[in-house]
Enzyme design. Structure first.
Site, PDB file in Angstrom:
ATOM      1  N   SER A 241       3.897  -4.841   2.860  1.00 40.20           N
ATOM      2  CA  SER A 241       4.585  -5.358   1.955  1.00 40.20           C
ATOM      3  C   SER A 241       5.747  -4.452   1.359  1.00 40.20           C
ATOM      4  O   SER A 241       5.974  -3.357   1.702  1.00 40.20           O
ATOM      5  CB  SER A 241       3.762  -5.738   0.633  1.00 40.20           C
ATOM      6  OG  SER A 241       3.243  -4.591   0.188  1.00 40.20           O
ATOM      7  N   GLY A 242       6.515  -4.772   0.313  1.00 38.57           N
ATOM      8  CA  GLY A 242       7.476  -3.948  -0.211  1.00 38.57           C
ATOM      9  C   GLY A 242       6.707  -2.714  -0.909  1.00 38.57           C
ATOM     10  O   GLY A 242       7.185  -1.590  -0.792  1.00 38.57           O
TER      11      GLY A 242
ATOM     12  N   ASP B  52      -2.147  -5.745   8.359  1.00 43.40           N
ATOM     13  CA  ASP B  52      -1.838  -6.891   7.397  1.00 43.40           C
ATOM     14  C   ASP B  52      -2.441  -8.151   8.200  1.00 43.40           C
ATOM     15  O   ASP B  52      -2.549  -8.307   9.452  1.00 43.40           O
ATOM     16  CB  ASP B  52      -0.373  -7.005   7.183  1.00 43.40           C
ATOM     17  CG  ASP B  52       0.009  -7.832   6.055  1.00 43.40           C
ATOM     18  OD1 ASP B  52       0.213  -7.238   4.960  1.00 43.40           O
ATOM     19  OD2 ASP B  52       0.127  -9.058   6.087  1.00 43.40           O
ATOM     20  N   ASP B  53      -2.727  -9.200   7.259  1.00 39.85           N
ATOM     21  CA  ASP B  53      -3.391 -10.461   7.646  1.00 39.85           C
ATOM     22  C   ASP B  53      -2.394 -11.279   8.144  1.00 39.85           C
ATOM     23  O   ASP B  53      -2.788 -12.560   8.850  1.00 39.85           O
ATOM     24  CB  ASP B  53      -4.367 -10.977   6.742  1.00 39.85           C
ATOM     25  CG  ASP B  53      -5.544 -10.217   6.349  1.00 39.85           C
ATOM     26  OD1 ASP B  53      -5.955  -9.488   7.424  1.00 39.85           O
ATOM     27  OD2 ASP B  53      -6.043 -10.043   5.596  1.00 39.85           O
TER      28      ASP B  53
ATOM     29  N   HIS C 285      -2.379  -0.385 -12.907  1.00 43.78           N
ATOM     30  CA  HIS C 285      -1.185  -0.344 -12.229  1.00 43.78           C
ATOM     31  C   HIS C 285      -0.239  -0.084 -13.435  1.00 43.78           C
ATOM     32  O   HIS C 285      -0.070  -0.977 -14.403  1.00 43.78           O
ATOM     33  CB  HIS C 285      -0.503  -1.770 -11.492  1.00 43.78           C
ATOM     34  CG  HIS C 285       0.610  -1.691 -11.067  1.00 43.78           C
ATOM     35  ND1 HIS C 285       0.866  -2.641 -10.258  1.00 43.78           N
ATOM     36  CD2 HIS C 285       1.489  -0.556 -11.033  1.00 43.78           C
ATOM     37  CE1 HIS C 285       2.322  -2.355  -9.620  1.00 43.78           C
ATOM     38  NE2 HIS C 285       2.591  -1.212 -10.297  1.00 43.78           N
TER      39      HIS C 285
ATOM     40  N   GLY D 117      -1.036  -5.197  -4.189  1.00 43.67           N
ATOM     41  CA  GLY D 117      -0.645  -5.211  -5.686  1.00 43.67           C
ATOM     42  C   GLY D 117      -1.877  -5.630  -6.442  1.00 43.67           C
ATOM     43  O   GLY D 117      -2.249  -5.363  -7.421  1.00 43.67           O
TER      44      GLY D 117
ATOM     45  N   HIS E 249       0.221  13.017 -22.597  1.00 35.64           N
ATOM     46  CA  HIS E 249      -0.814  13.719 -22.505  1.00 35.64           C
ATOM     47  C   HIS E 249      -2.131  12.958 -22.880  1.00 35.64           C
ATOM     48  O   HIS E 249      -2.063  12.051 -23.669  1.00 35.64           O
ATOM     49  CB  HIS E 249      -0.579  14.707 -23.498  1.00 35.64           C
ATOM     50  CG  HIS E 249      -0.200  14.203 -24.935  1.00 35.64           C
ATOM     51  ND1 HIS E 249      -1.382  14.139 -25.794  1.00 35.64           N
ATOM     52  CD2 HIS E 249       0.895  14.013 -25.771  1.00 35.64           C
ATOM     53  CE1 HIS E 249      -0.989  13.704 -26.783  1.00 35.64           C
ATOM     54  NE2 HIS E 249       0.376  13.634 -26.840  1.00 35.64           N
TER      55      HIS E 249
END
Length: 203
Positions: A15-16, A37-38, A141, A69, A132
């Site tokens: 993918s991207g 990849d599928d 993500h 993702g 921190h």
């Protein structure tokens, strides 16, 4: 050198996101890069071949990283793999006192400051910052240009959208989606989708 082994990386997900990971891999010395990849119509990604489906990953030699993702899918696939690596772009700025677990990827322009802990399978995306004493739990993500201020906890599988800001000393529970540009100024303790400034739950 004659007989030297060329490092191989198997990227699961053409993918991207996979393209960006391939670029980071090249900068980390990988010369032999392949994708799984599928989608049978996808034959190459970022100039590298797609050689099979995701279910074949365990049977293919090489280091592995999951470039998908969707956090739940990324978690499921990574949990079935061995030789999972972490990839960090050389243009990221990372404190000497940061822990980053396997399967995570850190993109160009990222800043991660002292005593932050990044879990398994996380994505710290282009230009994001984690300040921190933050804890970014497994498969979270932090999207492009998002900023997490100091002493925050972003729990498992939560997605902080592009350009979002999480104020300092804020905890966000797992399985949340924080919309692009949102500003989180207080703890979130219920999974769901949150948007706006200040962020509010919409579903």
């Amino acid at each position: 050198m004659e007989g030297a082994t060329v490092k191989r990386l198997v990227i699961i997900g053409a993918s991207g996101h996979g393209k960006v990971i391939a670029d980071i891999a090249v900068r980390n010395g990988y010369e032999n890069i392949v994708f799984l990849d599928d989608d049978e119509d996808v034959r190459e990604c970022a100039g590298f071949p797609v050689i099979g489906k995701t279910c074949e990953a365990r049977n293919i030699d090489g280091d592995k990283i999951v470039a998908i993702g969707n956090a739940k899918i990324r978690e499921r696939i990574q949990s079935e793999l061995e030789n999972v690596v972490t990839l960090i772009h050389p243009a990221a700025v990372i404190s000497r006192r940061v822990e980053i677990s396997e399967g995570s990827v850190v993109m160009a322009g990222v800043v991660i400051n002292s005593d932050a802990v990044i879990g398994k399978g996380c994505i710290i995306n282009t230009g994001a910052s984690v300040d921190h004493d933050c804890k970014i739990e497994d498969f979270a993500h932090i999207s492009v240009g998002a900023h997490v201020a100091g002493t925050c906890c972003i729990s498992r599988r939560t997605w902080i959208g592009a350009g979002a800001t999480v104020s300092n000393n804020v905890n966000i529970c797992g399985d949340c989606m924080i919309g692009a540009g949102a500003v989180v100024i207080k703890d979130i303790d219920k999974p769901g989708t949150y948007v706006g400034s200040p962020a509010r739950k919409i579903k």
